[in-house]
Motif scaffolding. Sequence first.
Motif, mmCIF file in Angstrom:
data_model
loop_
_atom_site.group_PDB
_atom_site.id
_atom_site.type_symbol
_atom_site.label_atom_id
_atom_site.label_comp_id
_atom_site.label_asym_id
_atom_site.label_seq_id
_atom_site.Cartn_x
_atom_site.Cartn_y
_atom_site.Cartn_z
ATOM 1 N N SER A 205 -2.718 -41.990 17.855
ATOM 2 C CA SER A 205 -3.664 -41.001 18.367
ATOM 3 C C SER A 205 -4.516 -40.384 17.271
ATOM 4 O O SER A 205 -4.018 -40.019 16.207
ATOM 5 N N ASP A 206 -5.810 -40.245 17.567
ATOM 6 C CA ASP A 206 -6.725 -39.522 16.678
ATOM 7 C C ASP A 206 -7.265 -38.279 17.366
ATOM 8 O O ASP A 206 -8.324 -37.768 17.000
ATOM 9 N N VAL A 207 -6.546 -37.775 18.366
ATOM 10 C CA VAL A 207 -6.961 -36.581 19.095
ATOM 11 C C VAL A 207 -5.838 -35.548 19.015
ATOM 12 O O VAL A 207 -4.715 -35.869 18.611
ATOM 13 N N PRO A 208 -6.109 -34.289 19.396
ATOM 14 C CA PRO A 208 -5.067 -33.261 19.325
ATOM 15 C C PRO A 208 -3.843 -33.620 20.157
ATOM 16 O O PRO A 208 -3.945 -34.310 21.177
ATOM 17 N N PRO A 209 -2.666 -33.182 19.725
ATOM 18 C CA PRO A 209 -1.428 -33.471 20.460
ATOM 19 C C PRO A 209 -1.530 -33.045 21.919
ATOM 20 O O PRO A 209 -2.091 -32.002 22.247
ATOM 21 N N GLY A 210 -0.996 -33.882 22.797
ATOM 22 C CA GLY A 210 -1.035 -33.590 24.218
ATOM 23 C C GLY A 210 -2.283 -34.068 24.924
ATOM 24 O O GLY A 210 -2.394 -33.947 26.147
ATOM 25 N N LYS A 211 -3.215 -34.628 24.166
ATOM 26 C CA LYS A 211 -4.454 -35.119 24.773
ATOM 27 C C LYS A 211 -4.630 -36.618 24.528
ATOM 28 O O LYS A 211 -5.732 -37.107 24.339
ATOM 29 N N GLU A 212 -3.520 -37.338 24.578
ATOM 30 C CA GLU A 212 -3.585 -38.773 24.292
ATOM 31 C C GLU A 212 -4.402 -39.549 25.321
ATOM 32 O O GLU A 212 -4.804 -40.678 25.072
ATOM 33 N N TRP A 213 -4.671 -38.948 26.474
ATOM 34 C CA TRP A 213 -5.547 -39.578 27.461
ATOM 35 C C TRP A 213 -6.988 -39.691 26.954
ATOM 36 O O TRP A 213 -7.825 -40.345 27.597
ATOM 37 N N ASN A 275 -2.148 -36.834 14.573
ATOM 38 C CA ASN A 275 -2.655 -36.073 13.436
ATOM 39 C C ASN A 275 -1.568 -35.240 12.768
ATOM 40 O O ASN A 275 -1.566 -35.083 11.538
ATOM 41 N N ASN A 276 -0.628 -34.738 13.564
ATOM 42 C CA ASN A 276 0.453 -33.938 12.984
ATOM 43 C C ASN A 276 1.294 -34.740 12.005
ATOM 44 O O ASN A 276 1.829 -34.202 11.037
ATOM 45 N N THR A 277 1.439 -36.055 12.272
ATOM 46 C CA THR A 277 2.196 -36.908 11.362
ATOM 47 C C THR A 277 1.589 -36.874 9.963
ATOM 48 O O THR A 277 2.297 -36.721 8.963
ATOM 49 N N ALA A 278 0.266 -37.022 9.909
ATOM 50 C CA ALA A 278 -0.426 -37.000 8.623
ATOM 51 C C ALA A 278 -0.392 -35.611 7.993
ATOM 52 O O ALA A 278 -0.209 -35.460 6.774
ATOM 53 N N LEU A 279 -0.579 -34.582 8.816
ATOM 54 C CA LEU A 279 -0.590 -33.208 8.292
ATOM 55 C C LEU A 279 0.745 -32.844 7.644
ATOM 56 O O LEU A 279 0.783 -32.267 6.552
ATOM 57 N N HIS A 298 -4.865 -27.924 15.058
ATOM 58 C CA HIS A 298 -5.652 -27.876 16.296
ATOM 59 C C HIS A 298 -7.073 -27.374 16.077
ATOM 60 O O HIS A 298 -7.581 -26.510 16.795
ATOM 61 N N ILE A 299 -7.738 -27.916 15.070
ATOM 62 C CA ILE A 299 -9.115 -27.494 14.821
ATOM 63 C C ILE A 299 -10.117 -28.399 15.523
ATOM 64 O O ILE A 299 -11.311 -28.112 15.527
ATOM 65 N N SER A 300 -9.658 -29.482 16.112
ATOM 66 C CA SER A 300 -10.573 -30.448 16.692
ATOM 67 C C SER A 300 -11.447 -29.818 17.771
ATOM 68 O O SER A 300 -11.006 -28.946 18.533
ATOM 69 N N ASP A 301 -12.694 -30.292 17.820
ATOM 70 C CA ASP A 301 -13.692 -29.941 18.833
ATOM 71 C C ASP A 301 -14.337 -28.567 18.620
ATOM 72 O O ASP A 301 -15.232 -28.186 19.369
ATOM 73 N N GLU A 302 -13.906 -27.818 17.602
ATOM 74 C CA GLU A 302 -14.598 -26.572 17.304
ATOM 75 C C GLU A 302 -15.929 -26.886 16.627
ATOM 76 O O GLU A 302 -16.058 -27.901 15.941
ATOM 77 N N ARG A 303 -16.920 -26.052 16.817
ATOM 78 C CA ARG A 303 -18.217 -26.276 16.187
ATOM 79 C C ARG A 303 -18.057 -26.277 14.672
ATOM 80 O O ARG A 303 -17.344 -25.463 14.090
ATOM 81 N N ILE A 304 -18.717 -27.217 14.011
ATOM 82 C CA ILE A 304 -18.474 -27.443 12.596
ATOM 83 C C ILE A 304 -18.815 -26.225 11.747
ATOM 84 O O ILE A 304 -18.103 -25.903 10.788
ATOM 85 N N GLU A 305 -19.885 -25.520 12.081
ATOM 86 C CA GLU A 305 -20.264 -24.347 11.279
ATOM 87 C C GLU A 305 -19.154 -23.293 11.303
ATOM 88 O O GLU A 305 -18.773 -22.736 10.268
#
Length: 358
Positions: A205-213, A275-279, A298-305
């Motif tokens: 998975s390359d998405v936040p945990p629990g969102k493997e769909w 991602n948690n595995t790598a973290l 769990h920073i994924s999908d937040e606006r980059i700025e």
Amino acid sequence: MSEHLQFRRTVRSIFEEALRAVDAGAAVRRAVQFKGSTVSIGDLNVGNRCIYAIAFGKAAVAMAGALDKILGDSLTAGVLVDPRRLTFDSEIPLGKPWLCTHGGHPLPTRDSLSAAERVLELLDEANSTHGLVIFLVSGGGSAMIEWPIHNDVTLANIRLATKALIGSGASISEINAVRRAFSLIKGGRLAAKAPNCDQITLIVSDVPPGKEWNVASGPTLTPPTDSPKARGVLERYQLGSRLPEPILRAIDSDDGRPPSDNSTNVRKHFVLLDNNTALEAAATAARKSGLLVEVARHISDERIELGVYKLLTRLAELKAGEDVCLVSGGEFACPVRGDGLGGRNLETALRLAILAEE
């Protein structure tokens, strides 16, 4: 050794430990056992079936290679889809049952359509034998295999829509909500092509945990009912005028319901790495180097700025006379405003480097 050089070596060693922790082939070897005619994963045992494998995504080669060694001659047939143009015999050490092909990335190509045809043909065969299908799914697979849900949706339509979506700043959940609406592959529709089969999906998975769909747009997993809706995404990012009419018609005709599945066969998925595995691996390596460590999750999908600002702010708070390491992972939502090269994480790294010097 200079302090600067020592710092660079420490950072690199932390990064390398994180990479080692997410070895996709090793993860498959840990997860899958095969004895006699039975495939075992955790407490799941499936036996007495013809076995088929479908691998696609950036980790496809490593995952398929590991599964090939586990199953050996017991694999009936497999399809491997990789983003690179590889020579089957010389560069991918797989057995004869495998068909190796490639698909486009980050935009789907004619190769992506050809790859989807091969995959669908394999599923037809598996379905006729009531076999076991093992899906090996990893990030990047969304573009590598694709097939339009309606005949009037062309490859050019799909490419234009995909480019607009990934450059809009939408989150991966939002992007996938739209992609599912015009795809015969995504949102569980690929798995629906083999209702007579037992199915196991192994996910890197390359998405936040629990969102493997969301991994590869969920070819074997249906999204939850509270996931974003395609029409709402178009309105939020003002994409309606930028998408071809056949894409818009497909979106309007999509009721958002997952494909029906009344099968009593096995339907299981397992997340082997995320991602948690790598973290956690990076954090452990940093602590061993004597650093004060914090993991930003769990920073994924937040606006980059906003995301970059939060990371720098937290890093400044931690720097209380000690050497610190703030570990983060995932991808910020990052709209494309130019014609430069690189992806979301490269832009994140550059923003952090530039702003940290100010």
